[in-house]
Design a protein around this motif. Structure first.
Motif: not given
Length: 297
Positions: A154-157, A234-235, A282-291
């Motif tokens: 798998g991979r981290i997204f 992110s929440l 949807a999440f190109p950088k994969g950061t909390p702020d992006e989510l």
């Protein structure tokens, strides 16, 4: 090996019985039973344990099912793609996703994917438990900090982290007394929470006053001023930005990684590849702020 018999064996194994497979496929139960019996005879192996009320795969049957099920699906998809003159993703895509990600983002992710690939029938199940991808027929699983598993790749997204937050009316006590907190899951005894603040590491004594089963509910309780809590950035980033919550510090060692997982023994289907690419878009950088921004849009 008779591919038709093998396909019927996989049909019965996937549905857990001749009757269920017969109803799902619209095929006579007797025909399925005969073909499976012929396959067992040709292999000189018993593939099912036949009880009075249930049907279970033998060890050999499970191995055959795990190694041939997706191959047959790939053959069918390849034939369909060649016949139609294209390779656009199509067919059923079953995904298991964790509760919080499903509550906050998965609806939008799934809807936009369906609009983009209308020939894919997407099915998403929400659960935090570990699942058997082969046994439960999942094509893709999304999990938070999954345990190492040699049978999966798998991979981290997405990345996230936990922070200690509270309403502005609640402040850490200076005398070291326990602070009221809201927790997810069984409350139990209140252990001290370790935090990393701009001035260094510290601990606060806690007294769990409310236990809830969802982090979304925990967030809402913190907004009401019930107590402090440990929540993903992110929440609650919007709450921090608007001042409805204040951040006391980062939870030590609380880095969160969301993974997409699938079995190494499976060929990566066009449907799975398309969904992985969709998450990347949807999440190109994969950061909390992006989510957080994705959820807030």
């Amino acid at each position: 090996m008779d591919l038709l018999a093998l396909a019927d064996f996989n049909l019965v194994a996937r549905h857990g019985g001749f009757g269920k497979a017969s109803r799902a496929a619209g095929r006579p139960k007797a025909t399925l039973s005969r073909r499976v019996a012929e396959l067992e005879a040709s292999l000189e192996l018993r593939l099912f344990e036949r009880g009075a009320r249930d049907l279970k795969l033998t060890e050999e049957g499970r191995a055959l099912f795990e190694r041939t099920g997706q191959l047959l699906t790939e053959l069918d998809e390849t034939a369909t793609a060649i016949a139609s003159g294209g390779h656009s993703p199509r067919g059923r895509l079953r995904i298991s996703a964790p509760l919080l990600f499903s509550q906050t983002a998965m609806g939008k992710v799934a809807a936009s994917f369906t609009l983009k690939y209308p020939e894919v029938r997407l099915e998403v199940t929400t659960e935090d438990r570990s699942v058997d991808m082969i046994e439960e027929a999942y094509d893709l699983v999304i999990r938070v900090n999954p345990a190492p598993d040699e049978s999966l790749v798998g991979r981290i997204f997405l990345h996230d982290r936990l922070v200690v937050v509270a309403s502005p009316d609640l402040t850490p006590p200076e005398d070291g007394s326990a602070i009221p907190v809201v927790v997810r899951g069984p409350a139990g005894q209140g252990d001290a929470w370790s935090m990393v603040t701009p001035t260094g590491k510290t601990k606060i004594a806690v007294n769990p006053v409310l236990s809830l089963s969802s982090l979304v509910m925990v967030r809402d309780a913190v907004r009401m001023g019930v107590g402090a809590a440990r929540l993903p950035v992110s929440l609650i980033s919007h709450d921090l930005a608007t001042g409805t919550m204040v951040r006391w510090g980062d939870v030590e060692g609380s880095e969160i990684a969301l993974w997409t997982l699938y079995p190494t023994r499976r060929l990566l289907s066009a449907r799975v590849s398309a969904f992985l690419d969709h998450l990347k878009e949807a999440f190109p950088k994969g950061t909390p702020d992006e989510l957080a921004a994705y959820v807030g849009r």
